[in-house]
Scaffold this active site. Structure first.
Site, PDB file in Angstrom:
ATOM      1  N   GLY A 148       2.572 -20.943 -36.930  1.00  0.00           N
ATOM      2  CA  GLY A 148       2.333 -22.377 -36.858  1.00  0.00           C
ATOM      3  C   GLY A 148       0.824 -22.632 -36.841  1.00  0.00           C
ATOM      4  N   SER A 189       0.920 -14.774 -39.336  1.00  0.00           N
ATOM      5  CA  SER A 189       0.281 -16.035 -39.683  1.00  0.00           C
ATOM      6  C   SER A 189      -0.563 -16.506 -38.486  1.00  0.00           C
ATOM      7  CB  SER A 189       1.337 -17.058 -40.098  1.00  0.00           C
ATOM      8  OG  SER A 189       0.755 -18.169 -40.714  1.00  0.00           O
ATOM      9  N   TRP A 190      -0.342 -17.724 -37.969  1.00  0.00           N
ATOM     10  CA  TRP A 190      -1.052 -18.136 -36.759  1.00  0.00           C
ATOM     11  C   TRP A 190      -0.813 -17.139 -35.629  1.00  0.00           C
ATOM     12  CZ3 TRP A 190      -4.658 -20.432 -34.118  1.00  0.00           C
ATOM     13  CH2 TRP A 190      -4.498 -20.594 -32.747  1.00  0.00           C
ATOM     14  N   ASP A 203       0.446 -13.936 -51.200  1.00  0.00           N
ATOM     15  CA  ASP A 203       0.447 -14.888 -50.095  1.00  0.00           C
ATOM     16  C   ASP A 203      -0.482 -16.045 -50.456  1.00  0.00           C
ATOM     17  OD1 ASP A 203       0.112 -16.281 -47.677  1.00  0.00           O
ATOM     18  OD2 ASP A 203       0.255 -14.458 -46.475  1.00  0.00           O
ATOM     19  N   HIS A 258       4.145 -15.114 -48.248  1.00  0.00           N
ATOM     20  CA  HIS A 258       3.705 -15.244 -46.862  1.00  0.00           C
ATOM     21  C   HIS A 258       4.806 -15.029 -45.829  1.00  0.00           C
ATOM     22  CE1 HIS A 258       1.141 -16.661 -43.590  1.00  0.00           C
ATOM     23  NE2 HIS A 258       2.082 -17.521 -43.226  1.00  0.00           N
TER      24      HIS A 258
END
Length: 324
Positions: free
Chosen positions: A43, A110-111, A265, A293
């Site tokens: 996120g 990711s985050w 990605d 991704h």
């Protein structure tokens, strides 16, 4: 190809008050006496789900999953108050202490990779190793690529939908324009902006179109927390100093790490992972040639499950697995 481990249910659930009115949802699954690992979701604002714990062998790992401030089953939902990277690092420390864990493995995508690196660089003595996917350095060029110009040229059709809620006069700074709507008092405009923001991410997350991923991002409850919290973090440069994560790699140079990144990605281009790997000689970089991704892509799942299996065996001083 390795696939996710079968569905398992948590053996413990916790509602942990971390101050500032925030209460975090935390659960534990797998083996209570296993190697501690914490799943750090993306996120920011996405939350965990039942698949989050399935990257790990439940016979070897004590699996901790939690929903970060403002998302998933944590409350208050979509809250931006007292919600910064420093708060999330402190929350992870509170979770670790509450569960009486001395050291743990960090697993983040990711985050989640951003937060994992920031946490490890702040508390290296608490980290046994890192398993990272889709590295996201949160540099100005990374925000610009996905939310202003760059990915737009690969997906002009989806980009038109992303532009639609923003008048022409405000398109010079799209994150600021979205932030204005996502934090405004018009709830209809807020929810519309949230869904458009989140769907743009869902549509571009996989190499091949995946309606399930898009539907997950489009779900209103999830879309609101993803869009509000992401935009809040990103207009504030993720509350990080310029190039902080690469600059401070020396603090965790001794730790073992595996980086898994899709060749195609589009959300977090491969140069993010490359920069971290170059600054971290003790890391392995696995570039998945036919993936984008999302963690759900088969090649990404295969690489992550293998990496988690191998790290458990190495840290527990077990012999390597045989066979495929």
């Amino acid at each position: 190809m390795h696939t996710l481990y079968p569905e398992i249910k948590p053996y413990a659930r916790h509602e942990l008050s971390v101050g500032d009115g925030h209460v975090l949802y935390v659960d534990e699954s797998g083996s209570p006496d296993g190697l501690p690992v914490v799943f750090i979701h993306g996120g920011p604002g996405a939350g965990c789900d039942s698949s989050s714990r399935r990257f790990f062998d439940p016979a070897l790992y004590r699996i901790v999953t939690f929903d970060q401030r403002g998302c998933g089953r944590s409350t208050p939902h979509a809250s931006l108050e007292h919600n910064t990277t420093a708060h999330l690092i402190a929350d992870m420390q509170k979770i670790r202490e509450h569960l009486k864990i001395d050291q743990w493995v960090l697993f983040g995508g990711s985050w989640g990779s951003t937060l994992a690196l920031a946490y490890a660089q702040t508390h290296p003595e608490r980290v046994l190793g890192l398993l990272l996917r889709g590295i996201f350095l949160c540099r100005p060029q990374d925000f610009s690529w996905f939310y202003q110009e760059g990915a737009s040229r690969l997906f002009p059709d989806y980009w038109q939908d992303y532009l639609a809620p923003i008048p022409q006069a405000e398109r010079g700074d799209l994150m600021a324009a979205y932030y204005k709507r996502l934090t405004g008092t018009d709830q209809i405009a807020q929810m519309h902006a949230a869904k458009v923001w989140s769907i743009w991410e869902g549509r571009t997350a996989t190499l091949r179109p995946n309606t399930q991923v898009v539907e997950r991002f489009a779900e209103p409850h999830r879309a609101l927390s993803i869009a509000r919290i992401e935009c809040h973090y990103f207009v504030n440069n993720a509350f990080l100093e310029p190039d902080q994560l690469v600059r401070d790699m020396s603090k965790i140079a001794h730790l073992p790490g595996v980086i898994v990144h899709g060749r195609y990605d589009v959300i977090c281009p491969l140069d993010n992972a490359w920069a971290v790997h170059q600054a971290w000689p003790n890391s392995e970089l696995h570039i998945v040639r036919d993936a984008g991704h999302a963690a759900a892509e088969p090649g990404i799942v295969d690489a992550l499950v293998r990496a988690a299996d191998n790290m458990a065996r190495e840290l527990l001083n077990m012999p390597p697995a045989t066979g495929g």
